[in-house]
Design a protein around this motif. Sequence first.
Motif, PDB file in Angstrom:
ATOM      1  N   CYS A   1       0.817  -1.207   0.029  1.00  0.00           N
ATOM      2  CA  CYS A   1      -0.015  -0.033  -0.067  1.00  0.00           C
ATOM      3  C   CYS A   1       1.036   1.253  -0.051  1.00  0.00           C
ATOM      4  CB  CYS A   1      -0.908  -0.086   1.002  1.00  0.00           C
ATOM      5  SG  CYS A   1      -2.180  -1.139   1.226  1.00  0.00           S
ATOM      6  N   ARG A   2       2.025   1.153   0.744  1.00  0.00           N
ATOM      7  CA  ARG A   2       3.018   2.338   0.514  1.00  0.00           C
ATOM      8  C   ARG A   2       3.497   2.563  -0.768  1.00  0.00           C
ATOM      9  NH1 ARG A   2       4.677   0.775   5.834  1.00  0.00           N
ATOM     10  NH2 ARG A   2       6.235  -0.575   4.923  1.00  0.00           N
ATOM     11  N   TRP A   3       3.746   1.643  -1.577  1.00  0.00           N
ATOM     12  CA  TRP A   3       4.018   1.631  -2.838  1.00  0.00           C
ATOM     13  C   TRP A   3       2.784   2.349  -3.953  1.00  0.00           C
ATOM     14  CZ3 TRP A   3       7.318   2.733  -6.511  1.00  0.00           C
ATOM     15  CH2 TRP A   3       6.843   2.502  -7.496  1.00  0.00           C
ATOM     16  N   GLN A   4       1.564   1.882  -3.444  1.00  0.00           N
ATOM     17  CA  GLN A   4       0.632   2.299  -4.392  1.00  0.00           C
ATOM     18  C   GLN A   4       0.360   3.736  -4.004  1.00  0.00           C
ATOM     19  OE1 GLN A   4       0.491   0.370  -6.472  1.00  0.00           O
ATOM     20  NE2 GLN A   4      -1.650  -0.167  -6.609  1.00  0.00           N
ATOM     21  N   GLN A   5       0.850   4.507  -3.123  1.00  0.00           N
ATOM     22  CA  GLN A   5       0.700   6.013  -2.787  1.00  0.00           C
ATOM     23  C   GLN A   5       1.536   6.723  -3.781  1.00  0.00           C
ATOM     24  OE1 GLN A   5       1.655   6.291   1.391  1.00  0.00           O
ATOM     25  NE2 GLN A   5       0.000   5.112   2.023  1.00  0.00           N
ATOM     26  N   GLN A   6       2.442   6.150  -4.313  1.00  0.00           N
ATOM     27  CA  GLN A   6       3.149   6.797  -5.363  1.00  0.00           C
ATOM     28  C   GLN A   6       2.433   6.982  -6.746  1.00  0.00           C
ATOM     29  OE1 GLN A   6       6.088   8.207  -5.584  1.00  0.00           O
ATOM     30  NE2 GLN A   6       6.131   8.514  -7.773  1.00  0.00           N
ATOM     31  N   PRO A   7       2.016   8.290  -7.119  1.00  0.00           N
ATOM     32  CA  PRO A   7       0.997   8.417  -8.119  1.00  0.00           C
ATOM     33  C   PRO A   7       1.935   8.457  -9.432  1.00  0.00           C
ATOM     34  CG  PRO A   7       1.617  10.422  -7.090  1.00  0.00           C
ATOM     35  CD  PRO A   7       2.263   9.681  -6.184  1.00  0.00           C
ATOM     36  N   PRO A   8       1.491   8.002 -10.556  1.00  0.00           N
ATOM     37  CA  PRO A   8       2.159   7.873 -11.723  1.00  0.00           C
ATOM     38  C   PRO A   8       2.676   9.063 -12.594  1.00  0.00           C
ATOM     39  CG  PRO A   8      -0.010   7.371 -12.202  1.00  0.00           C
ATOM     40  CD  PRO A   8       0.066   7.444 -10.745  1.00  0.00           C
ATOM     41  N   LEU A   9       2.118  10.180 -12.356  1.00  0.00           N
ATOM     42  CA  LEU A   9       2.390  11.606 -12.844  1.00  0.00           C
ATOM     43  C   LEU A   9       3.952  11.789 -12.490  1.00  0.00           C
ATOM     44  CD1 LEU A   9       1.680  13.941 -14.498  1.00  0.00           C
ATOM     45  CD2 LEU A   9       1.121  14.877 -12.350  1.00  0.00           C
ATOM     46  N   PRO A  10       4.323  11.975 -11.538  1.00  0.00           N
ATOM     47  CA  PRO A  10       5.696  11.955 -11.577  1.00  0.00           C
ATOM     48  C   PRO A  10       6.841  10.969 -12.290  1.00  0.00           C
ATOM     49  CG  PRO A  10       4.906  12.191  -9.422  1.00  0.00           C
ATOM     50  CD  PRO A  10       3.844  11.499 -10.201  1.00  0.00           C
ATOM     51  N   LEU A  11       6.474   9.907 -12.202  1.00  0.00           N
ATOM     52  CA  LEU A  11       7.041   8.839 -12.807  1.00  0.00           C
ATOM     53  C   LEU A  11       7.006   9.123 -14.379  1.00  0.00           C
ATOM     54  CD1 LEU A  11       6.418   5.445 -11.062  1.00  0.00           C
ATOM     55  CD2 LEU A  11       8.689   6.717 -11.305  1.00  0.00           C
ATOM     56  N   TYR A  12       5.683   9.580 -14.876  1.00  0.00           N
ATOM     57  CA  TYR A  12       5.514   9.913 -16.387  1.00  0.00           C
ATOM     58  C   TYR A  12       6.423  11.101 -16.684  1.00  0.00           C
ATOM     59  CZ  TYR A  12       3.206  11.460 -20.445  1.00  0.00           C
ATOM     60  OH  TYR A  12       3.038  12.022 -21.675  1.00  0.00           O
ATOM     61  N   LEU A  13       6.562  12.059 -15.944  1.00  0.00           N
ATOM     62  CA  LEU A  13       7.440  13.221 -16.137  1.00  0.00           C
ATOM     63  C   LEU A  13       8.732  12.970 -16.596  1.00  0.00           C
ATOM     64  CD1 LEU A  13       5.999  15.974 -13.712  1.00  0.00           C
ATOM     65  CD2 LEU A  13       5.642  15.706 -15.862  1.00  0.00           C
ATOM     66  N   PHE A  14       9.346  11.953 -15.846  1.00  0.00           N
ATOM     67  CA  PHE A  14      10.742  11.641 -16.041  1.00  0.00           C
ATOM     68  C   PHE A  14      10.853  10.644 -17.296  1.00  0.00           C
ATOM     69  CE2 PHE A  14      10.962  13.189 -11.817  1.00  0.00           C
ATOM     70  CZ  PHE A  14      11.811  14.198 -12.008  1.00  0.00           C
TER      71      PHE A  14
END
Length: 120
Positions: free
Chosen positions: A11-24
């Motif tokens: 659940c802690r990993w799921q709190q990471q939204p995909p938008l910042p990953l998408y930016l990079f």
Amino acid sequence: MDIVEKWRAFCRWQQQPPLPLYLFFRKSPNIPDMRFSEMVVTMVYITSLIEITAIILDFQPFSIIQDFNEVTLILPVVAMKQLSGFPWWKTILFAILSYAIAPILAFLFISASIILLSHF
């Protein structure tokens, strides 16, 4: 480690939204023009990878890895390395930066929504 602790790490990993990953990772060597929907599919792939690893570690008669939280930090970097084609150092740097940017983006989105809602 019991299943409850593994679920909390998941659940802690799921709190990471995909938008910042998408930016990079939107301009990567393997997928030059990645869309946001493809990044969401990548997040599903990473989540499935974490779940499969948790299931495999549950069936081990002895504990190979004592702390499942370390695995949840390593597996997304490995998956993003496989999918993006960036070198290891760049993948690790982008992963760290995406975790650092996520709270800033969340704050900006929340403050923008409060400002917009205050005008109605």
